[in-house]
Design a protein around this motif. Structure first.
Motif, PDB file in Angstrom:
ATOM      1  N   ASN A 241       0.820  -1.210   0.000  1.00 47.62           N
ATOM      2  CA  ASN A 241       0.000   0.000   0.000  1.00 47.62           C
ATOM      3  C   ASN A 241       0.853   1.258   0.000  1.00 47.62           C
ATOM      4  O   ASN A 241       0.471   2.285  -0.583  1.00 47.62           O
ATOM      5  CB  ASN A 241      -0.919  -0.027   1.227  1.00 47.62           C
ATOM      6  N   GLN A 242       2.025   1.181   0.617  1.00 41.29           N
ATOM      7  CA  GLN A 242       2.842   2.381   0.807  1.00 41.29           C
ATOM      8  C   GLN A 242       3.559   2.848  -0.455  1.00 41.29           C
ATOM      9  O   GLN A 242       4.256   3.865  -0.410  1.00 41.29           O
ATOM     10  CB  GLN A 242       3.841   2.132   1.936  1.00 41.29           C
ATOM     11  N   VAL A 243       3.402   2.143  -1.570  1.00 46.55           N
ATOM     12  CA  VAL A 243       4.047   2.593  -2.811  1.00 46.55           C
ATOM     13  C   VAL A 243       3.048   3.003  -3.882  1.00 46.55           C
ATOM     14  O   VAL A 243       3.434   3.598  -4.885  1.00 46.55           O
ATOM     15  CB  VAL A 243       4.976   1.494  -3.392  1.00 46.55           C
ATOM     16  N   GLN A 244       1.777   2.729  -3.690  1.00 46.82           N
ATOM     17  CA  GLN A 244       0.825   2.813  -4.799  1.00 46.82           C
ATOM     18  C   GLN A 244       0.615   4.217  -5.358  1.00 46.82           C
ATOM     19  O   GLN A 244       0.371   4.375  -6.543  1.00 46.82           O
ATOM     20  CB  GLN A 244      -0.533   2.242  -4.368  1.00 46.82           C
ATOM     21  N   VAL A 245       0.689   5.237  -4.500  1.00 42.71           N
ATOM     22  CA  VAL A 245       0.473   6.602  -5.003  1.00 42.71           C
ATOM     23  C   VAL A 245       1.744   7.441  -4.892  1.00 42.71           C
ATOM     24  O   VAL A 245       1.684   8.667  -4.813  1.00 42.71           O
ATOM     25  CB  VAL A 245      -0.704   7.292  -4.266  1.00 42.71           C
ATOM     26  N   SER A 246       2.878   6.784  -4.910  1.00 42.29           N
ATOM     27  CA  SER A 246       4.154   7.504  -4.863  1.00 42.29           C
ATOM     28  C   SER A 246       4.534   8.028  -6.236  1.00 42.29           C
ATOM     29  O   SER A 246       4.332   7.354  -7.252  1.00 42.29           O
ATOM     30  CB  SER A 246       5.261   6.587  -4.334  1.00 42.29           C
ATOM     31  N   SER A 247       5.089   9.218  -6.251  1.00 46.70           N
ATOM     32  CA  SER A 247       5.642   9.765  -7.489  1.00 46.70           C
ATOM     33  C   SER A 247       7.058   9.258  -7.720  1.00 46.70           C
ATOM     34  O   SER A 247       7.532   9.193  -8.852  1.00 46.70           O
ATOM     35  CB  SER A 247       5.651  11.295  -7.423  1.00 46.70           C
ATOM     36  N   LEU A 248       7.729   8.914  -6.617  1.00 48.15           N
ATOM     37  CA  LEU A 248       9.107   8.438  -6.682  1.00 48.15           C
ATOM     38  C   LEU A 248       9.291   7.308  -5.671  1.00 48.15           C
ATOM     39  O   LEU A 248       8.811   7.410  -4.533  1.00 48.15           O
ATOM     40  CB  LEU A 248      10.075   9.580  -6.360  1.00 48.15           C
ATOM     41  N   ILE A 249       9.961   6.244  -6.081  1.00 44.16           N
ATOM     42  CA  ILE A 249      10.297   5.136  -5.186  1.00 44.16           C
ATOM     43  C   ILE A 249      11.814   5.050  -5.105  1.00 44.16           C
ATOM     44  O   ILE A 249      12.495   4.916  -6.121  1.00 44.16           O
ATOM     45  CB  ILE A 249       9.705   3.810  -5.674  1.00 44.16           C
ATOM     46  N   VAL A 250      12.331   5.138  -3.883  1.00 48.52           N
ATOM     47  CA  VAL A 250      13.775   5.100  -3.651  1.00 48.52           C
ATOM     48  C   VAL A 250      14.139   3.736  -3.083  1.00 48.52           C
ATOM     49  O   VAL A 250      13.589   3.314  -2.054  1.00 48.52           O
ATOM     50  CB  VAL A 250      14.213   6.217  -2.690  1.00 48.52           C
ATOM     51  N   LEU A 251      15.063   3.050  -3.739  1.00 44.66           N
ATOM     52  CA  LEU A 251      15.475   1.703  -3.339  1.00 44.66           C
ATOM     53  C   LEU A 251      16.638   1.775  -2.355  1.00 44.66           C
ATOM     54  O   LEU A 251      17.612   2.496  -2.575  1.00 44.66           O
ATOM     55  CB  LEU A 251      15.888   0.890  -4.560  1.00 44.66           C
ATOM     56  N   THR A 252      16.543   0.996  -1.262  1.00 42.89           N
ATOM     57  CA  THR A 252      17.608   0.954  -0.265  1.00 42.89           C
ATOM     58  C   THR A 252      18.070  -0.480  -0.039  1.00 42.89           C
ATOM     59  O   THR A 252      17.417  -1.430  -0.451  1.00 42.89           O
ATOM     60  CB  THR A 252      17.132   1.554   1.069  1.00 42.89           C
ATOM     61  N   HIS A 253      19.220  -0.616   0.640  1.00 44.58           N
ATOM     62  CA  HIS A 253      19.811  -1.925   0.976  1.00 44.58           C
ATOM     63  C   HIS A 253      20.112  -2.759  -0.268  1.00 44.58           C
ATOM     64  O   HIS A 253      20.070  -3.987  -0.230  1.00 44.58           O
ATOM     65  CB  HIS A 253      18.904  -2.699   1.929  1.00 44.58           C
ATOM     66  N   LEU A 254      20.453  -2.083  -1.344  1.00 45.45           N
ATOM     67  CA  LEU A 254      20.795  -2.794  -2.581  1.00 45.45           C
ATOM     68  C   LEU A 254      22.076  -3.599  -2.431  1.00 45.45           C
ATOM     69  O   LEU A 254      22.241  -4.651  -3.070  1.00 45.45           O
ATOM     70  CB  LEU A 254      20.951  -1.785  -3.722  1.00 45.45           C
ATOM     71  N   GLU A 255      22.984  -3.116  -1.581  1.00 45.46           N
ATOM     72  CA  GLU A 255      24.277  -3.792  -1.431  1.00 45.46           C
ATOM     73  C   GLU A 255      24.122  -5.178  -0.807  1.00 45.46           C
ATOM     74  O   GLU A 255      25.043  -6.006  -0.884  1.00 45.46           O
ATOM     75  CB  GLU A 255      25.210  -2.933  -0.566  1.00 45.46           C
ATOM     76  N   LYS A 256      22.965  -5.460  -0.240  1.00 52.18           N
ATOM     77  CA  LYS A 256      22.727  -6.748   0.408  1.00 52.18           C
ATOM     78  C   LYS A 256      21.940  -7.709  -0.475  1.00 52.18           C
ATOM     79  O   LYS A 256      21.505  -8.770  -0.011  1.00 52.18           O
ATOM     80  CB  LYS A 256      21.963  -6.536   1.721  1.00 52.18           C
ATOM     81  N   THR A 257      21.760  -7.341  -1.749  1.00 53.31           N
ATOM     82  CA  THR A 257      20.919  -8.153  -2.629  1.00 53.31           C
ATOM     83  C   THR A 257      21.605  -8.441  -3.956  1.00 53.31           C
ATOM     84  O   THR A 257      22.516  -7.722  -4.378  1.00 53.31           O
ATOM     85  CB  THR A 257      19.584  -7.429  -2.908  1.00 53.31           C
ATOM     86  N   SER A 258      21.125  -9.463  -4.628  1.00 48.13           N
ATOM     87  CA  SER A 258      21.647  -9.828  -5.942  1.00 48.13           C
ATOM     88  C   SER A 258      20.929  -9.038  -7.031  1.00 48.13           C
ATOM     89  O   SER A 258      19.858  -8.461  -6.796  1.00 48.13           O
ATOM     90  CB  SER A 258      21.438 -11.323  -6.192  1.00 48.13           C
ATOM     91  N   LYS A 259      21.506  -9.022  -8.213  1.00 51.79           N
ATOM     92  CA  LYS A 259      20.857  -8.353  -9.353  1.00 51.79           C
ATOM     93  C   LYS A 259      19.515  -9.014  -9.664  1.00 51.79           C
ATOM     94  O   LYS A 259      18.543  -8.333 -10.011  1.00 51.79           O
ATOM     95  CB  LYS A 259      21.785  -8.441 -10.574  1.00 51.79           C
ATOM     96  N   GLN A 260      19.445 -10.316  -9.531  1.00 50.49           N
ATOM     97  CA  GLN A 260      18.193 -11.025  -9.780  1.00 50.49           C
ATOM     98  C   GLN A 260      17.100 -10.563  -8.815  1.00 50.49           C
ATOM     99  O   GLN A 260      15.966 -10.307  -9.212  1.00 50.49           O
ATOM    100  CB  GLN A 260      18.398 -12.532  -9.646  1.00 50.49           C
ATOM    101  N   ARG A 261      17.463 -10.445  -7.531  1.00 49.50           N
ATOM    102  CA  ARG A 261      16.500  -9.979  -6.534  1.00 49.50           C
ATOM    103  C   ARG A 261      16.047  -8.553  -6.847  1.00 49.50           C
ATOM    104  O   ARG A 261      14.856  -8.232  -6.762  1.00 49.50           O
ATOM    105  CB  ARG A 261      17.134 -10.039  -5.138  1.00 49.50           C
TER     106      ARG A 261
END
Length: 303
Positions: A141-161
C-alpha cells in the motif's frame, strides 16, 4: 510556491536516512527545508538528531498519533503555520505503519495556496520487500500513489532480486519513477507531479499497531542493549531507544529493525524526555519492556 514532500515506507526501510540525505542536499543547494517527523512514540528522539545540521526551530515532531488519520488535522494545521521562506521546501516523514494512500488523500485538502500539491516518495528496502508476512499488504500500500520510489539496501541483494522487486513495484505503481538513493537529484523533487493512480484500499486497522515506552536506568555496558533487543519477541517490529552507559558522559541511540539487525550510535545531545526504550508492534506493553530491561540488568550482574 513551496513543495511538500512526504516520505513513507515500512518500518526500518531507511526513511530517516533518506530524509537526512534530502535535508543535507537541499541546504547545500541554498534551500531552506522545514522537517516534520511523525511517530507513535517519542518522535522527539529522532528530531534531536537533526540538530547538528539545521536549527531546531525548523524541525517539528508529532508524537502519539498517526498522521494518516487521527493526526491529519494536526499535521495540516502545522504545515499551514510554517513560515514563508526563500526557496522553502517541507519534508514530512510518516511513521512506518502509515496508510500512505489515505495520507495523500487527506493531506492536500485545506492547505494554503502558497503550497504545491503534496507529492509522495516511498522508501523500499529491497532485501526485505514483501517478506513481511501478514504485513505485506501494508508495505505494498505504501508505494501505490508515490511519485518516486527510492530503493535501499541494494548492497545486500543480488541483481536477480533487484530485478524481481523492481518488476513488482512497476506493477503496483506504474506511474512512479524508481531509482536507488545515490541516483537521486534533490532539485528534481519539487518538480515532481502527484500520482493520479487509483490505489487499492487498505483495511485501515491493519496500519495501526500498539506502541509503548519505558524509562531505562543507566546500563552497565553496550552488551545490555543487545540483551534488551534480543529479549523482545520478533512480533515487536521496531525497537529503538536512547540510553546512558555507565561511566560515559554522552548518550547512546539504538534500534532493532524488523529483520532483527541492531544498530547502535552516539546520540546527539541530551534526550529531552529522558532515557527511553520504545517499541512498535503487536503486543507492545510497558510490562514487556520493563521485563526485558530487568532481565538485561540481571544478566549483566550475573556475568
Amino acid at each position: 510556491m513551496e513543495a511538500i514532500i512526504t516520505v513513507v515506507g515500512f518500518l526500518g526501510a531507511g526513511k530517516t536516512t533518506l530524509l537526512r540525505y534530502l535535508m543535507t542536499n537541499f541546504i547545500e543547494k541554498s534551500w531552506q527545508p522545514y522537517i516534520i517527523l511523525n511517530d507513535y512514540e517519542n518522535a522527539h528522539l529522532d528530531a534531536q538528531q537533526f540538530a547538528e545540521q539545521i536549527e531546531p526551530k525548523w524541525v517539528n515532531a508529532l508524537t502519539g498519533s498517526c498522521i494518516c488519520c487521527s493526526g491529519i488535522n494536526e499535521l495540516r494545521n502545522l504545515v499551514n503555520r510554517i513560515p514563508e521562506r526563500t526557496n522553502g521546501v517541507t519534508l514530512i516523514e510518516a511513521n512506518g505503519t502509515s496508510d500512505a494512500c489515505a495520507l495523500m488523500e487527506f493531506l492536500g485538502v485545506g492547505l494554503q495556496e502558497r503550497f504545491l500539491p503534496p507529492i509522495q516518495v516511498s522508501v523500499v528496502d529491497v532485501k526485505n520487500w514483501q517478506q513481511r508476512g501478514e504485513h505485506n499488504e501494508l508495505e505494498a500500500n505504501q508505494v501505490q500513489v508515490s511519485s518516486l520510489i527510492v530503493l535501499t539496501h541494494l548492497e545486500k541483494t543480488s541483481k536477480q532480486r533487484q530485478d524481481i522487486v523492481i518488476k513488482e513495484l512497476e506493477s503496483l505503481a506504474p506511474m512512479a519513477t524508481i531509482i536507488p538513493m545515490e541516483a537521486l537529484e534533490v532539485l528534481l523533487l519539487p518538480e515532481l507531479l502527484p500520482s493520479t493512480a487509483t490505489p487499492t484500499k487498505l483495511v485501515h486497522q491493519k496500519a495501526h499497531w500498539s506502541s509503548c515506552s519505558a524509562d531505562v536506568p543507566v546500563l552497565p555496558g553496550i552488551a545490555s542493549i543487545y540483551s534488551i533487543c534480543n529479549a523482545l519477541p520478533s512480533h515487536i517490529l521496531r525497537v529503538k531507544g536512547c540510553v546512558q552507559i555507565n561511566n560515559e558522559k554522552g548518550y547512546t541511540y539504538f534500534e532493532r529493525k524488523p529483520d532483527g539487525e541492531i544498530h547502535i550510535r552516539p546520540f546527539n545531545g541530551i534526550p529531552v524526555t529522558g532515557t527511553k526504550l520504545l517499541t512498535i508492534g503487536p503486543g507492545s506493553t510497558p510490562s514487556l519492556l520493563e521485563e526485558a530491561i530487568q532481565m538485561s540488568l540481571e544478566t549483566m550482574d550475573a556475568s
